[in-house]
Structures are given as structure tokens and as C-alpha cells.
Design a protein around this motif. Structure first.
Motif, short mmCIF file in Angstrom:
data_model
loop_
_atom_site.label_atom_id
_atom_site.label_comp_id
_atom_site.label_asym_id
_atom_site.label_seq_id
_atom_site.Cartn_x
_atom_site.Cartn_y
_atom_site.Cartn_z
N TYR A 1 11.60 103.42 80.99
CA TYR A 1 12.38 102.66 81.96
C TYR A 1 12.01 101.18 81.86
O TYR A 1 10.83 100.83 81.91
CB TYR A 1 12.10 103.15 83.39
N VAL A 2 13.02 100.34 81.72
CA VAL A 2 12.81 98.89 81.65
C VAL A 2 13.60 98.23 82.78
O VAL A 2 14.80 98.48 82.93
CB VAL A 2 13.25 98.32 80.29
N MET A 3 12.91 97.42 83.55
CA MET A 3 13.55 96.66 84.63
C MET A 3 13.38 95.17 84.36
O MET A 3 12.26 94.69 84.21
CB MET A 3 12.93 97.02 85.99
N VAL A 4 14.50 94.45 84.28
CA VAL A 4 14.46 93.00 84.10
C VAL A 4 14.36 92.36 85.48
O VAL A 4 15.27 92.46 86.29
CB VAL A 4 15.72 92.50 83.36
N LEU A 5 13.23 91.71 85.73
CA LEU A 5 13.00 91.07 87.03
C LEU A 5 13.60 89.66 87.09
O LEU A 5 13.99 89.20 88.15
CB LEU A 5 11.50 91.00 87.32
N GLU A 6 13.64 88.98 85.95
CA GLU A 6 14.27 87.66 85.86
C GLU A 6 14.87 87.53 84.47
O GLU A 6 14.19 87.74 83.46
CB GLU A 6 13.26 86.54 86.11
N ASN A 7 16.15 87.18 84.43
CA ASN A 7 16.87 87.11 83.16
C ASN A 7 17.05 85.66 82.73
O ASN A 7 17.76 84.90 83.36
CB ASN A 7 18.24 87.79 83.32
N ASP A 8 16.36 85.29 81.66
CA ASP A 8 16.54 83.97 81.07
C ASP A 8 16.84 84.09 79.58
O ASP A 8 16.38 83.29 78.77
CB ASP A 8 15.29 83.10 81.29
N GLY A 9 17.59 85.12 79.21
CA GLY A 9 18.04 85.26 77.84
C GLY A 9 17.15 86.16 77.00
O GLY A 9 15.97 86.36 77.30
N SER A 10 17.74 86.73 75.93
CA SER A 10 17.03 87.55 74.94
C SER A 10 16.33 88.75 75.60
O SER A 10 15.23 89.13 75.20
CB SER A 10 16.02 86.71 74.16
N THR A 11 16.96 89.35 76.60
CA THR A 11 16.31 90.44 77.34
C THR A 11 16.24 91.73 76.53
O THR A 11 15.30 92.51 76.68
CB THR A 11 17.05 90.71 78.66
N LEU A 12 17.23 91.99 75.66
CA LEU A 12 17.19 93.22 74.86
C LEU A 12 16.02 93.20 73.89
O LEU A 12 15.29 94.18 73.76
CB LEU A 12 18.51 93.38 74.10
N ALA A 13 15.82 92.08 73.22
CA ALA A 13 14.70 91.96 72.28
C ALA A 13 13.37 92.11 73.02
O ALA A 13 12.45 92.80 72.55
CB ALA A 13 14.76 90.62 71.55
N ALA A 14 13.25 91.47 74.17
CA ALA A 14 12.01 91.57 74.95
C ALA A 14 11.80 93.00 75.45
O ALA A 14 10.66 93.49 75.49
CB ALA A 14 12.06 90.61 76.13
N ALA A 15 12.88 93.70 75.81
CA ALA A 15 12.75 95.08 76.29
C ALA A 15 12.26 96.00 75.18
O ALA A 15 11.46 96.91 75.44
CB ALA A 15 14.10 95.56 76.82
#
Length: 282
Positions: A152-166
Motif C-alpha cells: 500500500y502506497v499513500m501519497v501525502l504530498e504530491n510534487d511530481g514524479s510520484t509513480l517513480a517514488a512509489a
């Protein structure tokens, strides 16, 4: 009362990220250099075209999970939790020779400028499927028959490139959970807008590139097994010229190799924190 296993359980106590920065000598900064895709304007955060953002990662924050990690990639903040391996709930999955992997990617309602919904949207479902396909080649699923592993991945703040970081966060959490893997998975993104090639783009750079009418306009995300030097996942969108797409893939691979040292540091620190606890139990 039945337990809700479909939601990421938060830590029992909330702590300021500044505590982890002080305890782990601050965020791990990843130096970079301009490569073949260096034809870009000056970026707002002072980075070169082929330089990823500084990354901070801390494993083991969700006590209820088997493995977890909190990560900051620039201003993007993510929390990942891994549960399993445990016995599969479905009878048809128990007949399989290896474990089944399930991934869920979510944006917190407060993570974006445009408020997200608690119901999983199409983009979140797409990212969940990409994560599952990119992580499967790295996990020794045959070692865990008749079981399931949930990420499970939850993005708490989105500032771009979230898929790569996940992808990077999920790989760290899987290793922290003690799940056997062939190699880690490191993700890196690139945004192309005409002659401008931006590695690890921010949300502002992604938006400005998306609104451009340039012919060479596309986005690319690569999931790399850095030790084996193999690509486990590649997602490309938009219009690309052949030579530009080849250079973009090479730039993403170089970016993944730069970020791999941060992954190693995070896991090393996690093991060092666990050693005193294991000794005291003995």
C-alpha cells in the motif's frame, strides 16, 4: 469488530520528520551532472537537467506493518506499508505455486491542489497495476507458495514524479519486511517538452510541459533493477522521436543508479536499528 485490511494503518504515534533528519544526519542528497539531455532551461530549484531531487527515506515507521518506509523526494512525501507474506484468502490463489502480489496506490485527499477523493480513481488504479507489474520480477514469489503479499502506497504530498517514488518506496518496504528479492527496484521519471529534458520533474514542470504544444512532448518512467541492470517496468506517454526516446531511457537509467545509494543507506540504517533490539531479546 472486523479489521479493515484495505487501508494503510498509520503509525501509533505521530512524529515530526525533522526528528529523523536530525537522527540520520539529514536527507541524503544525490549529486548529479548534466548528461546528453542537458539542453534545458534553468530549473526553479537550481538543479541541472539530469539531476534528481534530494531524497530522504526512513524505514520501519508503521509498527503494525511487516515493512514500511516514509520517503521525501523533494517536496513529494510518501508512506508505504507492506503486509505479508500471509495465507491467501482466496481458494483459487492457494493452488498457485507462488505468492500473489497486490499493490494499491492512493493519493491522500489533501495531497494535491485539486482535492482527491477517497474512492480510488482511474489514475490510481493505473499506477497500482504498473507497480504490481514492475515489482513482480524483483520478488522471489516462488519462495512463498499459497500466500499473498500486499503493498500500500499513500501519497501525502504530491510534487511530481510520484509513480517513480512509489516504486522505490515499495521496494524498500518489501526488503524491510524480510521478503526475499532478486534485486531492489528503483524508479525514475523524465519529462520531455520540445528541446527541454527534465529528469525527476516537479509538479510545476509536469504541468507546464503538459500544457505545451511542442512536437517532442512526452513523459517516461523507468523501473530498474540496478544490480542486475535490467528494466522491470517502462511507462511512456506522449509523442517521442526515436533518438530522443533512446536518450531519455538512458538518462532515467543513470538517474536510477544515482538513487540506488540512497536505498542502500536507508536499509543499512534500518538493520543497524534492529540489531540492538534482537540482541536484547536474546
Amino acid at each position: 469488530m472486523p479489521v479493515d485490511t484495505k487501508r494503510v494503518r498509520g503509525p501509533e504515534e505521530s512524529q515530526s520528520p525533522l526528528l529523523f533528519v536530525a537522527g540520520d544526519a539529514g536527507p541524503s542528497s544525490v549529486p548529479g551532472k548534466a548528461g546528453s539531455l542537458g539542453r534545458a532551461r534553468a530549473r526553479a530549484d537550481g538543479r541541472s537537467a539530469a539531476e534528481p531531487r534530494p531524497v530522504f527515506a526512513r524505514a520501519g515507521l508503521v509498527s503494525q506493518a511487516d515493512g514500511s518506509v516514509y520517503a521525501e523526494c523533494g517536496l513529494s512525501k510518501l508512506l508505504c506499508a507492506v503486509y505479508g507474506p500471509r495465507e491467501s484468502d482466496r481458494k483459487e490463489e492457494r493452488r498457485l505455486s507462488g505468492a500473489t502480489l497486490g499493490c494499491e496506490f492512493r493519493f491522500a485527499p489533501f495531497s494535491c491542489k485539486k482535492r482527491a477523493a477517497w474512492i480510488q480513481g482511474n489514475l490510481e488504479k493505473e499506477y497500482s497495476l504498473i507497480m504490481e507489474q514492475s515489482l513482480q520480477p524483483a520478488i522471489c514469489l516462488h519462495k512463498y507458495p499459497r500466500s499473498q503479499i500486499e503493498v500500500y502506497v499513500m501519497v501525502l504530498e504530491n510534487d511530481g514524479s510520484t509513480l517513480a517514488a512509489a516504486l522505490t518506496c515499495a521496494s524498500i518496504a518489501l526488503a524491510e519486511a524480510g521478503i526475499e528479492m532478486f534485486d531492489m527496484v528503483v524508479g525514475c521519471s523524465l519529462r520531455q517538452c520540445g528541446d527541454d529534458s527534465l529528469l525527476d520533474p516537479t509538479a510545476a514542470e509536469e504541468y507546464s510541459a503538459a500544457s505545451s504544444q511542442a512536437v517532442n512532448n512526452g513523459s517516461l518512467t523507468v523501473a530498474l533493477l540496478p544490480t542486475l541492470n535490467q528494466i522491470s517496468g517502462l511507462v511512456s506517454k506522449g509523442e517521442w522521436e526515436e533518438q530522443t526516446s533512446v536518450e531519455a531511457i538512458k538518462a532515467c537509467i543513470e538517474g536510477c543508479q544515482k538513487l540506488y545509494s540512497v536505498v542502500q543507506q536507508c536499509l543499512t540504517k534500518s538493520v543497524k536499528r534492529k540489531i540492538p533490539q534482537l540482541v536484547s531479546k536474546d
